[in-house]
Enzyme design. Sequence first.
Site, PDB file in Angstrom:
ATOM      1  N   ARG A  74      -1.300  31.597   6.166  1.00  0.00           N
ATOM      2  CA  ARG A  74      -0.409  32.133   7.120  1.00  0.00           C
ATOM      3  C   ARG A  74       0.240  33.398   6.757  1.00  0.00           C
ATOM      4  O   ARG A  74       0.473  33.535   5.645  1.00  0.00           O
ATOM      5  CB  ARG A  74       0.866  30.903   7.292  1.00  0.00           C
ATOM      6  CG  ARG A  74       0.219  29.612   8.113  1.00  0.00           C
ATOM      7  CD  ARG A  74       1.412  28.486   8.520  1.00  0.00           C
ATOM      8  NE  ARG A  74       1.683  27.973   7.056  1.00  0.00           N
ATOM      9  CZ  ARG A  74       2.650  28.391   6.257  1.00  0.00           C
ATOM     10  NH1 ARG A  74       3.550  29.353   6.923  1.00  0.00           N
ATOM     11  NH2 ARG A  74       2.929  27.568   5.321  1.00  0.00           N
ATOM     12  N   TYR A 202      -7.542  32.754  10.635  1.00  0.00           N
ATOM     13  CA  TYR A 202      -6.897  31.543   9.788  1.00  0.00           C
ATOM     14  C   TYR A 202      -6.250  30.762  10.538  1.00  0.00           C
ATOM     15  O   TYR A 202      -5.475  30.822  11.224  1.00  0.00           O
ATOM     16  CB  TYR A 202      -6.278  32.202   8.677  1.00  0.00           C
ATOM     17  CG  TYR A 202      -5.699  31.026   7.707  1.00  0.00           C
ATOM     18  CD1 TYR A 202      -6.385  30.352   6.918  1.00  0.00           C
ATOM     19  CD2 TYR A 202      -4.418  30.752   8.174  1.00  0.00           C
ATOM     20  CE1 TYR A 202      -6.056  29.222   6.369  1.00  0.00           C
ATOM     21  CE2 TYR A 202      -3.803  29.698   7.511  1.00  0.00           C
ATOM     22  CZ  TYR A 202      -4.660  28.827   6.585  1.00  0.00           C
ATOM     23  OH  TYR A 202      -4.268  27.711   5.972  1.00  0.00           O
ATOM     24  N   LYS A 211       0.792  24.612  13.953  1.00  0.00           N
ATOM     25  CA  LYS A 211       2.125  25.096  13.674  1.00  0.00           C
ATOM     26  C   LYS A 211       2.943  25.782  14.743  1.00  0.00           C
ATOM     27  O   LYS A 211       4.240  25.677  14.847  1.00  0.00           O
ATOM     28  CB  LYS A 211       2.234  26.058  12.535  1.00  0.00           C
ATOM     29  CG  LYS A 211       1.735  25.581  11.290  1.00  0.00           C
ATOM     30  CD  LYS A 211       1.920  24.522  10.651  1.00  0.00           C
ATOM     31  CE  LYS A 211       1.392  24.006   9.257  1.00  0.00           C
ATOM     32  NZ  LYS A 211       2.031  22.831   9.100  1.00  0.00           N
ATOM     33  N   HIS A 231       8.006  18.826  10.160  1.00  0.00           N
ATOM     34  CA  HIS A 231       6.879  19.342   9.278  1.00  0.00           C
ATOM     35  C   HIS A 231       6.628  17.944   8.268  1.00  0.00           C
ATOM     36  O   HIS A 231       6.937  18.096   6.834  1.00  0.00           O
ATOM     37  CB  HIS A 231       6.949  20.251   8.582  1.00  0.00           C
ATOM     38  CG  HIS A 231       6.004  20.892   7.676  1.00  0.00           C
ATOM     39  ND1 HIS A 231       6.013  21.906   6.541  1.00  0.00           N
ATOM     40  CD2 HIS A 231       4.671  20.800   7.898  1.00  0.00           C
ATOM     41  CE1 HIS A 231       4.882  22.277   5.981  1.00  0.00           C
ATOM     42  NE2 HIS A 231       4.150  21.555   6.853  1.00  0.00           N
ATOM     43  N   SER A 253       4.337  23.433   2.333  1.00  0.00           N
ATOM     44  CA  SER A 253       3.007  23.282   2.171  1.00  0.00           C
ATOM     45  C   SER A 253       2.374  23.092   0.819  1.00  0.00           C
ATOM     46  O   SER A 253       2.973  23.803  -0.071  1.00  0.00           O
ATOM     47  CB  SER A 253       2.346  24.631   2.883  1.00  0.00           C
ATOM     48  OG  SER A 253       2.940  24.715   3.929  1.00  0.00           O
ATOM     49  N   CYS A 255       2.197  20.615  -1.322  1.00  0.00           N
ATOM     50  CA  CYS A 255       3.329  19.868  -2.213  1.00  0.00           C
ATOM     51  C   CYS A 255       2.758  18.575  -2.251  1.00  0.00           C
ATOM     52  O   CYS A 255       3.286  17.532  -2.614  1.00  0.00           O
ATOM     53  CB  CYS A 255       4.578  19.777  -2.007  1.00  0.00           C
ATOM     54  SG  CYS A 255       5.278  21.516  -2.427  1.00  0.00           S
ATOM     55  N   ASP A 280       0.788  15.795   8.559  1.00  0.00           N
ATOM     56  CA  ASP A 280       1.471  17.213   8.479  1.00  0.00           C
ATOM     57  C   ASP A 280       2.456  17.052   9.460  1.00  0.00           C
ATOM     58  O   ASP A 280       3.592  18.023   9.338  1.00  0.00           O
ATOM     59  CB  ASP A 280       0.441  18.252   9.076  1.00  0.00           C
ATOM     60  CG  ASP A 280       0.849  19.722   8.497  1.00  0.00           C
ATOM     61  OD1 ASP A 280       1.417  19.729   7.583  1.00  0.00           O
ATOM     62  OD2 ASP A 280       0.523  20.541   9.074  1.00  0.00           O
ATOM     63  N   SER A 371      -8.372  27.246   0.380  1.00  0.00           N
ATOM     64  CA  SER A 371      -9.440  26.662   1.184  1.00  0.00           C
ATOM     65  C   SER A 371      -9.286  25.166   1.862  1.00  0.00           C
ATOM     66  O   SER A 371      -8.348  24.463   1.205  1.00  0.00           O
ATOM     67  CB  SER A 371     -10.646  26.727   0.479  1.00  0.00           C
ATOM     68  OG  SER A 371     -10.560  25.952  -0.729  1.00  0.00           O
ATOM     69  N   ARG A 372      -9.880  25.154   3.160  1.00  0.00           N
ATOM     70  CA  ARG A 372      -9.504  24.014   3.884  1.00  0.00           C
ATOM     71  C   ARG A 372     -10.551  23.212   4.294  1.00  0.00           C
ATOM     72  O   ARG A 372     -11.807  23.606   4.481  1.00  0.00           O
ATOM     73  CB  ARG A 372      -8.485  24.220   4.933  1.00  0.00           C
ATOM     74  CG  ARG A 372      -7.577  25.132   4.834  1.00  0.00           C
ATOM     75  CD  ARG A 372      -6.387  24.376   4.412  1.00  0.00           C
ATOM     76  NE  ARG A 372      -5.136  24.868   4.118  1.00  0.00           N
ATOM     77  CZ  ARG A 372      -3.849  24.467   4.525  1.00  0.00           C
ATOM     78  NH1 ARG A 372      -3.629  23.378   4.868  1.00  0.00           N
ATOM     79  NH2 ARG A 372      -2.795  25.133   4.123  1.00  0.00           N
TER      80      ARG A 372
HETATM   81  C1  OXD Z   1       0.916  24.514   5.954  1.00  0.00           C
HETATM   82  C2  OXD Z   1      -0.555  23.637   6.693  1.00  0.00           C
HETATM   83  O1  OXD Z   1       0.803  25.569   5.815  1.00  0.00           O
HETATM   84  O2  OXD Z   1      -0.310  22.438   7.197  1.00  0.00           O
HETATM   85  O3  OXD Z   1       1.812  23.869   5.740  1.00  0.00           O
HETATM   86  O4  OXD Z   1      -1.516  24.132   6.927  1.00  0.00           O
HETATM   87 MN    MN Z   2       1.838  21.805   6.698  1.00  0.00          MN
END
Ligand code: OXD
Ligand code: MN
Length: 591
Positions: A74, A202, A211, A231, A253, A255, A280, A371-372
Amino acid sequence: MLNETPTKNKNLEAWVREAAELCQPDRVVWCDGTERERDELTRQAIGLGEVELLDPVKWPGCLYARSTENDVARVEQSTFICTRSKKAAGNTNNWMDPQEAYRKLSEIFKNSMKGRTLYVVPYIMGIPGSRFNKIGVEITDSIYVVLNMRIMTRMGTIALQELGAEGKFTKGLHGKADLDDHHRFICHFPEDNTIWSVGSNYGGNVLLGKKCLALRIASWLGNQEGWLAEHMMIAGIQDPSGKIEYVAAAFPSQCGKTNLAMLVPPASMKGYRVWTVGDDIAWMRIGEDGRLWAVNPEAGFFGVAPGTNSKTNPNALAAVRKNTIFTNVLKTEDGGVWWEGMDGEPPTKGVNWRGQPWTPSSTEKGAHSNSRFTAPAGQCPSISLEWENPKGVPISAIIFGGRRARVTPLVYQSRNWQHGVYVGATVASETTSAATGEVGVVRRDPMAMLPFCGYDMGDYFSHWLEMGRRLKNPPKIFCVNWFRKDDKGNILWPGFGENLRVLQWILSRAEGNVGAIDSVIGFLPKAEDLNLKGIDLSPEKIASLLSISKEDWIDEIKDEATFFEKIGATLPPEIQSEREALIQRLSMEMV
Ligand code: OXD
Ligand code: MN
């Protein structure tokens, strides 16, 4: 996939026409959300080199994608709240005048889809059929975005049906343009219920339901309509008697929200189960019973891959085995994926997230640290039976947390709702790679919403306080820190599944079943009330985990003051008086 307009909603039709005039795509395609459409889009995306197919036997239905190297997180510095008055956006958001933003971004969008297809993606945030849903429509020139949106939201004809001829929707315009970071802007126009995102591909910048809508626009709407968009993960904790209590937890994010939402109890906690409702985002409303009820508005997980393994999160691993999109991980020679911290030995060879050959002796990482995986929530073995209940689930405890090497103890409880709002408002955490910028710096991140609150932060705290006044039966508010370190820099708490021990104490407190130490910062557990059976932690470590240092807290309070000054005149007096009360307690007592 439809080439003609499948909606009777005149506003939607007109807006799509307007966007097409601006962006000049070769084609306009309305997405219906069918599997046939997914297969066709996948075929096209492979042809365009946007995604690759993974091994269909080992990774059925899974795709592999890489984003450009400068587009992997982000971009908070390029994210704007564009309200008519700067004041409405507040001092913690970047602000741009809406006229200027539309003008500036129009220049970038202009003709940017020539030679490309414009996809219209109608989607629902929330549970189909629920009156609390919000409908969004995302226009995009990225098939990658369409494929991700169909996992993350309920998308296609179902959303158009729910929208009907007269319904309102959030307009989201996304274009990759030239993916140049100088032309990258994520702009929110809450007064127009509109989002414009350009120059990125992204996830957090471009999956506009997440978001942008479900947090920034929704927090604005929640403030007006009397609910909360947060969040937060949501999970049900089942005890050995079969009773399930729900918690909602906000962490910045990276954590461990996803890990906590999918927690597997340690072997020594027989009879416990954790049920995932969301990982999330939580939309929370006051129910007729005066309790707070939470819904996960998303349909999938956009989780961080590195570090996910069969110890840290076996449920996530199971959820991503099929129908998942992997972005910026390492691709193995046999058509699989790998990331740092996955089980077993690293592959002997692969292609890293930059598209370069990689071996275990490479100095660079195989997978980007942000990476996701994008996976359907329904595939998660721990998914709650209630996750699609339009009413949501009743929340017994709200938990705030951050990544802090010092200062914050493993867990403490706030004294009441107002004190809890102060605790949430003062959460700080070390930054991670989920956003561009320096990693590991402590920054204030109230309620983990600093990058996601769509309006003035002081007004947001006031809204929380107001919600508390309206709740007859409010959840209790807690703060946790899984990341506390000893003087040598070693993490003290084992985390992951063992975090359930802390949740157990939290729920006992929420039910009023256990006592606590009334400390200066709030209620701390007595060591003997923490269930530590089957865990190897010395009494000294427990004492360190629960300790509070007066010096650290005095520094903390000074840092809070700087942040509160930044928020400015809208900071509610209740928050100020909670802070003053803490200062007084600290000056009176030795902790
Ligand atoms: C973040 C996400 O950045 O959930 O919080 O992708
Ligand atoms: Mn998040």
